[in-house]
Design a protein around this motif. Structure first.
Motif, PDB file in Angstrom:
ATOM      1  N   GLU A   1      -2.340  -3.081  -2.273  1.00 33.99           N
ATOM      2  CA  GLU A   1      -3.191  -2.245  -3.313  1.00 33.99           C
ATOM      3  C   GLU A   1      -3.155  -3.279  -4.422  1.00 33.99           C
ATOM      4  OE1 GLU A   1      -1.638   1.498  -4.342  1.00 33.99           O
ATOM      5  OE2 GLU A   1      -1.999   2.293  -2.298  1.00 33.99           O
TER       6      GLU A   1
ATOM      7  N   GLY B   1      -1.008  -3.097   4.577  1.00 35.10           N
ATOM      8  CA  GLY B   1      -1.813  -3.337   3.613  1.00 35.10           C
ATOM      9  C   GLY B   1      -1.453  -3.530   2.324  1.00 35.10           C
TER      10      GLY B   1
ATOM     11  N   THR C   1       0.783  -1.130  -0.050  1.00 34.56           N
ATOM     12  CA  THR C   1      -0.097  -0.006  -0.004  1.00 34.56           C
ATOM     13  C   THR C   1       0.995   1.199  -0.082  1.00 34.56           C
ATOM     14  OG1 THR C   1      -1.786   1.113   1.268  1.00 34.56           O
ATOM     15  CG2 THR C   1      -0.387  -0.051   2.650  1.00 34.56           C
ATOM     16  N   HIS C   2       0.141   2.134  -0.571  1.00 35.38           N
ATOM     17  CA  HIS C   2       0.876   3.732  -0.655  1.00 35.38           C
ATOM     18  C   HIS C   2       0.507   4.448   0.732  1.00 35.38           C
ATOM     19  CE1 HIS C   2       1.934   2.186  -4.442  1.00 35.38           C
ATOM     20  NE2 HIS C   2       3.020   3.106  -4.344  1.00 35.38           N
ATOM     21  N   ASP C   3      -0.597   4.000   1.471  1.00 40.06           N
ATOM     22  CA  ASP C   3      -1.040   4.838   2.479  1.00 40.06           C
ATOM     23  C   ASP C   3      -0.167   4.539   3.785  1.00 40.06           C
ATOM     24  OD1 ASP C   3      -3.198   5.547   1.129  1.00 40.06           O
ATOM     25  OD2 ASP C   3      -4.581   3.600   1.527  1.00 40.06           O
ATOM     26  N   SER C   4       0.208   5.350   4.362  1.00 40.76           N
ATOM     27  CA  SER C   4       1.168   5.417   5.532  1.00 40.76           C
ATOM     28  C   SER C   4       0.345   5.028   6.657  1.00 40.76           C
ATOM     29  CB  SER C   4       1.874   6.815   5.755  1.00 40.76           C
ATOM     30  OG  SER C   4       0.812   8.027   5.943  1.00 40.76           O
ATOM     31  N   ASP C   5      -1.113   5.140   6.590  1.00 43.86           N
ATOM     32  CA  ASP C   5      -1.515   4.732   7.958  1.00 43.86           C
ATOM     33  C   ASP C   5      -2.129   3.338   7.867  1.00 43.86           C
ATOM     34  OD1 ASP C   5      -3.702   5.468   5.971  1.00 43.86           O
ATOM     35  OD2 ASP C   5      -5.235   6.018   7.435  1.00 43.86           O
ATOM     36  N   VAL C   6      -1.775   2.449   6.863  1.00 43.08           N
ATOM     37  CA  VAL C   6      -1.978   0.909   6.755  1.00 43.08           C
ATOM     38  C   VAL C   6      -0.731   0.388   6.894  1.00 43.08           C
ATOM     39  CG1 VAL C   6      -3.173  -0.528   5.295  1.00 43.08           C
ATOM     40  CG2 VAL C   6      -4.235   1.681   5.483  1.00 43.08           C
TER      41      VAL C   6
END
Length: 77
Positions: free
Chosen positions: A70, A68, A60-65
């Motif tokens: 994608e 995770g 994932t590129h989401d720092s809060d996951v």
């Protein structure tokens, strides 16, 4: 994908649908998915010889996951 991949891809697709959509789609529909039929459909599509879609996955590129993933998908209409 090559012709040699069709059987394993069909099995993954059917099992994936059955797991991902359990409780979301009618169980009778999921139970009716057939690996051999899906394999034949894949072989027919492959024989057409044109690319109509693409998919990939990665972190994932989401720092809060923190753990995770994608999935990216594109296809021709």
């Amino acid at each position: 994908m090559t012709d040699a991949d069709c059987a394993s891809v069909a099995e993954i697709r059917v099992l994936g649908w059955r797991n991902a959509y359990a409780g979301l789609m009618p169980q009778a529909f999921l139970d009716g998915l057939d690996v051999a039929e899906n394999e034949e459909e894949l072989r027919e599509r492959l024989a057409e010889g044109r690319t109509v879609g693409w998919a990939c996955f990665g972190p994932t590129h989401d720092s809060d996951v923190p753990r995770g993933s994608e999935v990216g998908v594109s296809w021709a209409g």
